[in-house]
Design a protein around this motif. Sequence first.
Motif, PDB file in Angstrom:
ATOM      1  N   SER A 261      10.360  72.541  48.118  1.00  0.00           N
ATOM      2  CA  SER A 261      10.916  73.470  47.136  1.00  0.00           C
ATOM      3  C   SER A 261      10.924  72.818  45.765  1.00  0.00           C
ATOM      4  O   SER A 261      10.876  71.591  45.639  1.00  0.00           O
ATOM      5  CB  SER A 261      12.343  73.862  47.519  1.00  0.00           C
ATOM      6  N   PHE A 262      11.024  73.641  44.723  1.00  0.00           N
ATOM      7  CA  PHE A 262      11.079  73.118  43.363  1.00  0.00           C
ATOM      8  C   PHE A 262      12.422  72.444  43.085  1.00  0.00           C
ATOM      9  O   PHE A 262      12.530  71.649  42.152  1.00  0.00           O
ATOM     10  CB  PHE A 262      10.813  74.239  42.355  1.00  0.00           C
ATOM     11  N   ILE A 263      13.440  72.761  43.882  1.00  0.00           N
ATOM     12  CA  ILE A 263      14.732  72.094  43.714  1.00  0.00           C
ATOM     13  C   ILE A 263      14.585  70.609  44.003  1.00  0.00           C
ATOM     14  O   ILE A 263      15.037  69.750  43.241  1.00  0.00           O
ATOM     15  CB  ILE A 263      15.794  72.733  44.631  1.00  0.00           C
ATOM     16  N   ASP A 264      13.933  70.291  45.126  1.00  0.00           N
ATOM     17  CA  ASP A 264      13.727  68.889  45.470  1.00  0.00           C
ATOM     18  C   ASP A 264      12.673  68.241  44.577  1.00  0.00           C
ATOM     19  O   ASP A 264      12.780  67.064  44.227  1.00  0.00           O
ATOM     20  CB  ASP A 264      13.306  68.773  46.934  1.00  0.00           C
ATOM     21  N   LEU A 265      11.658  69.000  44.218  1.00  0.00           N
ATOM     22  CA  LEU A 265      10.612  68.470  43.349  1.00  0.00           C
ATOM     23  C   LEU A 265      11.169  68.021  42.004  1.00  0.00           C
ATOM     24  O   LEU A 265      10.661  67.076  41.388  1.00  0.00           O
ATOM     25  CB  LEU A 265       9.530  69.532  43.137  1.00  0.00           C
ATOM     26  N   ASP A 266      12.249  68.679  41.562  1.00  0.00           N
ATOM     27  CA  ASP A 266      12.852  68.353  40.265  1.00  0.00           C
ATOM     28  C   ASP A 266      13.367  66.918  40.232  1.00  0.00           C
ATOM     29  O   ASP A 266      13.570  66.350  39.163  1.00  0.00           O
ATOM     30  CB  ASP A 266      13.995  69.332  39.968  1.00  0.00           C
ATOM     31  N   LEU A 267      13.569  66.325  41.397  1.00  0.00           N
ATOM     32  CA  LEU A 267      13.974  64.924  41.471  1.00  0.00           C
ATOM     33  C   LEU A 267      12.919  64.020  40.818  1.00  0.00           C
ATOM     34  O   LEU A 267      13.249  63.005  40.218  1.00  0.00           O
ATOM     35  CB  LEU A 267      14.158  64.525  42.939  1.00  0.00           C
ATOM     36  N   ILE A 268      11.643  64.424  40.953  1.00  0.00           N
ATOM     37  CA  ILE A 268      10.544  63.597  40.470  1.00  0.00           C
ATOM     38  C   ILE A 268      10.023  64.055  39.116  1.00  0.00           C
ATOM     39  O   ILE A 268       9.706  63.248  38.244  1.00  0.00           O
ATOM     40  CB  ILE A 268       9.394  63.588  41.501  1.00  0.00           C
ATOM     41  N   GLY A 269       9.919  65.372  38.936  1.00  0.00           N
ATOM     42  CA  GLY A 269       9.394  65.869  37.675  1.00  0.00           C
ATOM     43  C   GLY A 269       9.853  67.283  37.383  1.00  0.00           C
ATOM     44  O   GLY A 269      10.116  68.067  38.296  1.00  0.00           O
ATOM     45  N   GLN A 270       9.967  67.602  36.097  1.00  0.00           N
ATOM     46  CA  GLN A 270      10.374  68.947  35.679  1.00  0.00           C
ATOM     47  C   GLN A 270       9.142  69.838  35.537  1.00  0.00           C
ATOM     48  O   GLN A 270       8.124  69.433  34.986  1.00  0.00           O
ATOM     49  CB  GLN A 270      11.126  68.883  34.353  1.00  0.00           C
ATOM     50  N   VAL A 271       9.276  71.072  36.038  1.00  0.00           N
ATOM     51  CA  VAL A 271       8.156  72.005  36.071  1.00  0.00           C
ATOM     52  C   VAL A 271       8.432  73.169  35.129  1.00  0.00           C
ATOM     53  O   VAL A 271       9.554  73.694  35.077  1.00  0.00           O
ATOM     54  CB  VAL A 271       7.939  72.523  37.512  1.00  0.00           C
ATOM     55  N   ASP A 272       7.426  73.590  34.377  1.00  0.00           N
ATOM     56  CA  ASP A 272       7.554  74.740  33.486  1.00  0.00           C
ATOM     57  C   ASP A 272       7.807  75.999  34.322  1.00  0.00           C
ATOM     58  O   ASP A 272       7.090  76.260  35.297  1.00  0.00           O
ATOM     59  CB  ASP A 272       6.270  74.908  32.673  1.00  0.00           C
ATOM     60  N   PRO A 273       8.831  76.792  33.977  1.00  0.00           N
ATOM     61  CA  PRO A 273       9.177  77.954  34.797  1.00  0.00           C
ATOM     62  C   PRO A 273       8.146  79.070  34.771  1.00  0.00           C
ATOM     63  O   PRO A 273       8.151  79.933  35.660  1.00  0.00           O
ATOM     64  CB  PRO A 273      10.502  78.431  34.183  1.00  0.00           C
ATOM     65  N   ASP A 274       7.259  79.065  33.781  1.00  0.00           N
ATOM     66  CA  ASP A 274       6.258  80.128  33.675  1.00  0.00           C
ATOM     67  C   ASP A 274       4.898  79.713  34.239  1.00  0.00           C
ATOM     68  O   ASP A 274       4.256  80.468  34.968  1.00  0.00           O
ATOM     69  CB  ASP A 274       6.096  80.556  32.214  1.00  0.00           C
ATOM     70  N   THR A 275       4.487  78.511  33.893  1.00  0.00           N
ATOM     71  CA  THR A 275       3.155  78.065  34.317  1.00  0.00           C
ATOM     72  C   THR A 275       3.189  77.206  35.580  1.00  0.00           C
ATOM     73  O   THR A 275       2.155  76.992  36.206  1.00  0.00           O
ATOM     74  CB  THR A 275       2.502  77.245  33.204  1.00  0.00           C
ATOM     75  N   TYR A 276       4.378  76.684  35.927  1.00  0.00           N
ATOM     76  CA  TYR A 276       4.559  75.772  37.060  1.00  0.00           C
ATOM     77  C   TYR A 276       3.813  74.453  36.863  1.00  0.00           C
ATOM     78  O   TYR A 276       3.573  73.720  37.808  1.00  0.00           O
ATOM     79  CB  TYR A 276       4.144  76.435  38.383  1.00  0.00           C
TER      80      TYR A 276
END
Length: 266
Positions: free
Chosen positions: A126-141
Amino acid sequence: MRMAAHRIVFANEKGGSGKSTTAVHVAVALAAMGRKVAGLDMDTRQRTFGRYLDNRAAIMKREGRALAQPVYDTFDPAKSGPIEARLEAMADGADFLVVDTPGRDDENTRTAISTADTLVTPINDSFIDLDLIGQVDPDTYKVRRLNFYAELVWDARKARGKRDGATVDWVVMRNRLQHLDARNMRRVAAALEELSKRVGFRVIPGLSERVIYRELFPKGLTLLDLAAIGQDVGLAHLAARGELRELVAGLQLPMSMVLTPQTEMA
C-alpha cells in the motif's frame, strides 16, 4: 577457517507489516536446511519473535517432537550490555543470525542495521507503507522525494562501508499481498521500482495475507511443520509454502551456506 555468520536484519519502523512472522519463518526455514541459526529479538517489550519461538519450544517439549529450532534470545538494553557485543555473541558459531528489530527508531536498531549483510524491510502492499521510504505525488503516483527511512538506511550503509568496507544488501519485501485492487498493486509496484533505482534496494515478493499464519503462532509452528505433525496440507497451504520458498530464494543468501544435501524444504 569458519566464515562469519551472515546477518539478516528485519527492520521496519511501521508495525503490522508481518515482520516478526516473516523473520521466524526465514529462521526456521534455514534451520530446516541444516544450517546453524541464531535469532535475536530486539523488541524487548512486544517480543513477538521470541514468544513465537517460546511457543515452538513448548510444543516440542509437550509433545516430544523434534522440530528445526534456532538458538535465540531477547536483547534487553538494561541487562544485555552494548548491542554490538550481543550481536557478536549471538553470531559466534552460527551460519546465520536473524535479527528482529522493534517497530521504532532508536540507536540500537540503527546499529543492528549497520551490521547487516542482508537488510529486509517488509512492507504491506500500500502507499501508506510505501510512504516510509518515499513520498508519492497524489496525481501522477511518481516519487517526489525520499523519506526518512531511506535516509536512515543510507546512513547505516555508509557507516558499514566506512567500518569494514562491506555492503548492506537492502531487500524491500512486498508482504501481505492481496489480489483485490490490481490497479493499486501496479501503482505501488511502479513506485517501488522507481525508488529501488534511486535508493539501491531490491524488491521481492513476501508472504500473502493468510489466516494460517495467525493460527500457527500459538503453537509456534510454521508452514514447514504441517506435514511433520500429521496435519492435512490443503492447496492454500501448499501455495503458502511455495511463497516461502520463493522468499528465501529471493534473499539471495550465500549459496555455500544454504546448499547442502538437506536443503529441500518439505
